[in-house]
Scaffold this motif. Structure first.
Motif, mmCIF file in Angstrom:
data_model
loop_
_atom_site.group_PDB
_atom_site.id
_atom_site.type_symbol
_atom_site.label_atom_id
_atom_site.label_comp_id
_atom_site.label_asym_id
_atom_site.label_seq_id
_atom_site.Cartn_x
_atom_site.Cartn_y
_atom_site.Cartn_z
ATOM 1 N N LYS A 156 -5.596 -13.605 1.602
ATOM 2 C CA LYS A 156 -4.528 -14.613 1.562
ATOM 3 C C LYS A 156 -3.823 -14.659 0.215
ATOM 4 O O LYS A 156 -4.377 -14.236 -0.804
ATOM 5 N N PRO A 157 -2.618 -15.215 0.186
ATOM 6 C CA PRO A 157 -1.946 -15.462 -1.089
ATOM 7 C C PRO A 157 -2.790 -16.396 -1.961
ATOM 8 O O PRO A 157 -3.570 -17.198 -1.445
ATOM 9 N N VAL A 158 -2.628 -16.261 -3.255
ATOM 10 C CA VAL A 158 -3.343 -17.075 -4.237
ATOM 11 C C VAL A 158 -2.314 -17.884 -5.014
ATOM 12 O O VAL A 158 -1.314 -17.332 -5.476
ATOM 13 N N THR B 75 8.697 -28.283 -0.576
ATOM 14 C CA THR B 75 8.958 -29.521 -1.308
ATOM 15 C C THR B 75 10.338 -29.409 -1.919
ATOM 16 O O THR B 75 10.810 -28.296 -2.190
ATOM 17 N N ARG B 76 10.970 -30.547 -2.168
ATOM 18 C CA ARG B 76 12.258 -30.531 -2.866
ATOM 19 C C ARG B 76 12.043 -30.617 -4.370
ATOM 20 O O ARG B 76 12.997 -30.691 -5.140
ATOM 21 N N PHE B 77 10.772 -30.569 -4.778
ATOM 22 C CA PHE B 77 10.417 -30.705 -6.191
ATOM 23 C C PHE B 77 10.873 -29.509 -7.015
ATOM 24 O O PHE B 77 10.900 -29.567 -8.255
ATOM 25 N N TRP B 78 11.243 -28.420 -6.375
ATOM 26 C CA TRP B 78 11.810 -27.265 -7.081
ATOM 27 C C TRP B 78 13.060 -27.654 -7.840
ATOM 28 O O TRP B 78 13.500 -26.934 -8.740
ATOM 29 N N GLU B 79 13.674 -28.762 -7.447
ATOM 30 C CA GLU B 79 14.861 -29.253 -8.161
ATOM 31 C C GLU B 79 14.569 -29.497 -9.635
ATOM 32 O O GLU B 79 15.475 -29.420 -10.474
ATOM 33 N N SER B 80 13.311 -29.792 -9.950
ATOM 34 C CA SER B 80 12.923 -29.996 -11.352
ATOM 35 C C SER B 80 12.593 -28.659 -11.994
ATOM 36 O O SER B 80 11.721 -27.931 -11.532
ATOM 37 N N PRO B 81 13.264 -28.328 -13.108
ATOM 38 C CA PRO B 81 13.024 -27.029 -13.755
ATOM 39 C C PRO B 81 11.811 -27.054 -14.687
ATOM 40 O O PRO B 81 11.504 -26.049 -15.316
ATOM 41 N N SER B 82 11.131 -28.186 -14.780
ATOM 42 C CA SER B 82 10.157 -28.373 -15.865
ATOM 43 C C SER B 82 8.911 -27.515 -15.761
ATOM 44 O O SER B 82 8.315 -27.184 -16.779
ATOM 45 N N ARG B 83 8.486 -27.200 -14.543
ATOM 46 C CA ARG B 83 7.221 -26.492 -14.401
ATOM 47 C C ARG B 83 7.411 -25.167 -13.676
ATOM 48 O O ARG B 83 8.126 -25.104 -12.686
ATOM 49 N N PRO B 84 6.732 -24.114 -14.156
ATOM 50 C CA PRO B 84 6.732 -22.852 -13.403
ATOM 51 C C PRO B 84 5.663 -22.888 -12.309
ATOM 52 O O PRO B 84 4.679 -23.624 -12.425
ATOM 53 N N TRP B 85 5.872 -22.138 -11.268
ATOM 54 C CA TRP B 85 4.936 -22.044 -10.139
ATOM 55 C C TRP B 85 4.720 -20.559 -9.867
ATOM 56 O O TRP B 85 5.682 -19.794 -9.818
ATOM 57 N N PHE B 86 3.475 -20.179 -9.621
ATOM 58 C CA PHE B 86 3.171 -18.765 -9.404
ATOM 59 C C PHE B 86 2.381 -18.576 -8.121
ATOM 60 O O PHE B 86 1.509 -19.381 -7.789
ATOM 61 N N MET B 87 2.706 -17.504 -7.418
ATOM 62 C CA MET B 87 1.911 -17.122 -6.246
ATOM 63 C C MET B 87 1.697 -15.619 -6.296
ATOM 64 O O MET B 87 2.630 -14.867 -6.614
ATOM 65 N N ILE B 88 0.462 -15.211 -6.009
ATOM 66 C CA ILE B 88 0.123 -13.791 -6.043
ATOM 67 C C ILE B 88 -0.209 -13.327 -4.631
ATOM 68 O O ILE B 88 -1.024 -13.956 -3.941
ATOM 69 N N ILE B 89 0.453 -12.254 -4.202
ATOM 70 C CA ILE B 89 0.059 -11.603 -2.948
ATOM 71 C C ILE B 89 -0.848 -10.446 -3.347
ATOM 72 O O ILE B 89 -0.372 -9.456 -3.915
ATOM 73 N N ALA C 65 0.842 -1.203 0.000
ATOM 74 C CA ALA C 65 0.000 0.000 0.000
ATOM 75 C C ALA C 65 0.875 1.250 0.000
ATOM 76 O O ALA C 65 0.623 2.204 -0.749
ATOM 77 N N ASP C 66 1.935 1.235 0.814
ATOM 78 C CA ASP C 66 2.853 2.385 0.865
ATOM 79 C C ASP C 66 3.498 2.667 -0.493
ATOM 80 O O ASP C 66 3.810 3.814 -0.811
ATOM 81 N N HIS C 67 3.748 1.594 -1.255
ATOM 82 C CA HIS C 67 4.444 1.756 -2.546
ATOM 83 C C HIS C 67 3.486 1.760 -3.731
ATOM 84 O O HIS C 67 3.930 1.734 -4.882
ATOM 85 N N GLY C 68 2.191 1.768 -3.471
ATOM 86 C CA GLY C 68 1.223 1.773 -4.572
ATOM 87 C C GLY C 68 1.272 0.513 -5.424
ATOM 88 O O GLY C 68 1.154 0.576 -6.650
ATOM 89 N N ILE C 69 1.445 -0.608 -4.753
ATOM 90 C CA ILE C 69 1.512 -1.895 -5.468
ATOM 91 C C ILE C 69 0.198 -2.654 -5.279
ATOM 92 O O ILE C 69 -0.274 -2.827 -4.152
ATOM 93 N N SER C 70 -0.381 -3.126 -6.387
ATOM 94 C CA SER C 70 -1.668 -3.840 -6.326
ATOM 95 C C SER C 70 -1.508 -5.319 -6.032
ATOM 96 O O SER C 70 -2.383 -5.944 -5.431
ATOM 97 N N ALA C 71 -0.421 -5.886 -6.501
ATOM 98 C CA ALA C 71 -0.180 -7.317 -6.288
ATOM 99 C C ALA C 71 1.298 -7.602 -6.486
ATOM 100 O O ALA C 71 1.972 -6.917 -7.271
ATOM 101 N N ILE C 72 1.799 -8.606 -5.759
ATOM 102 C CA ILE C 72 3.172 -9.076 -5.993
ATOM 103 C C ILE C 72 3.094 -10.463 -6.601
ATOM 104 O O ILE C 72 2.328 -11.319 -6.136
ATOM 105 N N LEU C 73 3.879 -10.677 -7.638
ATOM 106 C CA LEU C 73 3.955 -11.990 -8.286
ATOM 107 C C LEU C 73 5.244 -12.685 -7.864
ATOM 108 O O LEU C 73 6.335 -12.145 -8.047
#
Lengths: 382, 382
Positions: B65-67, B46-60, B23-31
């Motif tokens: 709550k995070p999505v 998870t240790r599954f991050w070791e695999s580069p095959s799939r991207p993962w996204f989280m939105i604040i 809010a202080d920085h005028g940000i609507s969401a963080i990816l």
């Protein structure tokens, strides 16, 4: 001068093949930023990539050896590889963490033409996004483009020397799996089993154990990427251990299932079908067959259901736990000699519970050859 | 619903603090796209991050709550965290690996205003560059910007619950280091020592050993990020083991030096000065002192030389082996209560050879407290 246990000719050959493909695609230079790319073209190996603090850059010019633009902390180690043009800065630098040096070097080796960055699936750019934007603004955004998946394609087909390393890693994991009955039994906690299994991998010769996932539950498990809990192994549980161990930079990646006490007939039957699926995959995985063919051969045996959630039935492996390609319905890439793959079908045993089985193979003129020791036909009872 | 061993209030508090700063920085969401960011805001581990095959996204989002926007293979595990808005696709998808779903979700949670991506030093974007460009083209490039280092700043100051986990990891590493004389001795190969040391870490309770570097040589070593070779330990060698072990997602990161036989007086003296440097760092590391102050206190004792090549004399740690800030001359950030740092001075013993010593501390109201067990004043002889 023999880093990674390869002769220098291996790196020369990799670099020349990249440069031929670059010429075909009108690419003046490729910019690399990640650990497997560094290892592939230079033999530079360290676990220091675990630290996100410093960016590392390597340039594949149109001709000649790769050029390293790296933090000074890595100079000593890089100087042991075949790379001899090594430019360093003292990192971390809060104002300019190598970007000016990188841009200057790019201008020198690619004064004109396209500068390519691996940008396709499974790739990422390991540098701060602000610095990426600063770099393309400095050189000119229109000078940058993707690498036409050149690095991914090269890495997908392994040399005999690479296959030998993967085989060694598979043998190590195979010996560790064979000893699981020593460390997993009723009443022992799941997390203790996972610790002890990693110790077995190291005892059998793994350099490190970058990956371990483990499932545990009655008649199977509900997911395949979880960490273990403190829950104790009990009668009727199926324990799955899926490990990625490395030897001299190369991965094995396969799993094994164990039954705590005799498995119920339904679970036992599902496991048999899963083995049949692997056999079907093995028979289909021949030069000229596509990834989709191998996928369909396996899914025909296992059926769909919750198991489809994993998204695929196998993948490439080598310098990384998982590499291109994926065994999925949409992948029409034909298999070629020297591809190393996992066959990884999954099957639903009962509502919401699955079994996954994985083996590692290499595609050869005469068909698929096992790299992992093929699992016994019936689940090992512990 | 208590993933990572934290109460949900821990995640609520982290998310709310992020949202106040947004809010202080005028940000609507963080990816967010990387493992430590996922762990920090959701507890997803998870240790599954070791695999580069799939991207993962989280939105604040700006509130709530995070999505999670993730591959279906992760749904089961994500559903065990406090996150309840979980959107999945079957990945890998060769045509659209989650990007449409991501853009749709971003439009829903941030219909206007700035979408922030961590972009500063030590960050990277874990998604294919082509997909990044596709995403910003779809939403509008002018909608994206950096996150004003909000996530980095939050993570830099640890809660008591986080500090307790780091302490546990430090205790584990400390017990493993105390047992090194059991596994390291004249005539044993360097790589075998490294395997056995990782086994000790696991035996003492580490969940895994993501990092190990080791130096070996007469009167010190020439670099600190190398893998071991088959060279055997011999009289006059100094053996350095620098490990990053994790317990419940949090790192310890420190090293120990061992002398094979009695060290020569020059090396022994250098080691003493190195301990004095740590003591000077400890005395200086108080609330209000800057990172530069701590750096200068240590470098005053050790002097410069080749040791300066490492670029810094310590750093933050927590969910990652190394985190913000760096102990360097240019870092004027003042220390605050709850920062966890390594003190990591290095010193030159003889031309081209160095010793590095590292300890882990937490900044408290009363000064620096040790998290690692302070090393003995003299090098342990093996």
């Amino acid at each position: 001068m023999n880093q990674c246990g390869f002769a220098i000719s291996e790196y020369q050959s990799r670099t020349k093949r990249a440069q031929r493909a670059m010429a075909d695609h009108g690419i003046s230079a490729i910019l690399l930023t990640t650990a497997p790319e560094f290892a592939y073209f230079s033999g530079y190996q360290t676990r220091f990539w675990e630290s996100p603090s410093r960016p590392w850059f390597m340039i594949i010019p149109a001709s000649g050896k790769p050029v390293a633009v790296i933090p000074s902390i890595g100079h000593e180690l890089m100087a042991q590889t075949w790379v001899d043009d090594i430019r360093t800065w003292v990192s971390p630098d809060l104002n300019d963490d190598g970007i000016s040096l990188l841009c200057e070097t790019l201008r020198e080796f690619a004064p004109s033409g396209r500068i390519a960055i691996p940008s396709g699936h499974e790739s990422h750019l390991r540098m701060p996004l602000n610095d990426y934007h600063r770099m393309i603004a400095s050189i000119g955004a229109d000078r940058f483009g993707d690498d036409a998946n050149i690095t991914r394609s090269l890495r997908m087909v392994k040399s005999d020397a690479e296959i030998a390393k993967i085989k060694t890693a598979c043998d190590i994991a195979g010996r560790a799996f064979a000893r699981v009955p020593e460390i997993a039994h009723r009443g022992r906690s799941h997390d203790m089993v996972c610790r002890e299994f990693q110790r077995l991998c190291l005892a059998e010769g793994a350099d490190c154990v970058p990956y371990l996932a483990s499932g545990l539950g009655p008649s199977g498990y509900s997911d395949v990427i979880s960490l273990p809990s403190a829950r104790e192994l009990s009668d009727g549980d199926i324990l799955m251990l899926d490990t990625g161990v490395t030897w001299d930079g190369y991965f094995a990646d396969f799993d094994r299932n164990y039954s705590v006490g005799k498995p119920d007939p339904k679970t036992s039957d599902a496991f048999s079908r899963l083995q049949d699926a692997v056999d079907a995959g093995l028979a289909t995985a021949r030069i000229g067959a596509t990834c989709a063919d191998v996928f369909h051969a396996m899914v025909k045996v296992t059926g769909g259901g919750k198991a489809a959630q994993a998204g695929r039935f196998g993948h490439g492996l080598g310098l990384q736990l998982t590499e291109w390609p994926s065994l999925i319905a949409a992948e029409n890439l034909p298999l070629v000699d020297g591809m190393v793959l996992t066959l990884e079908p999954s099957i639903e045993t009962t509502q919401g519970r699955i079994l996954v089985h994985e083996e590692n193979i290499v595609i050869r003129e005469t068909g698929a050859e096992m790299l992992s020791p093929r699992a016994p036909a019936n689940m090992v009872v512990i």
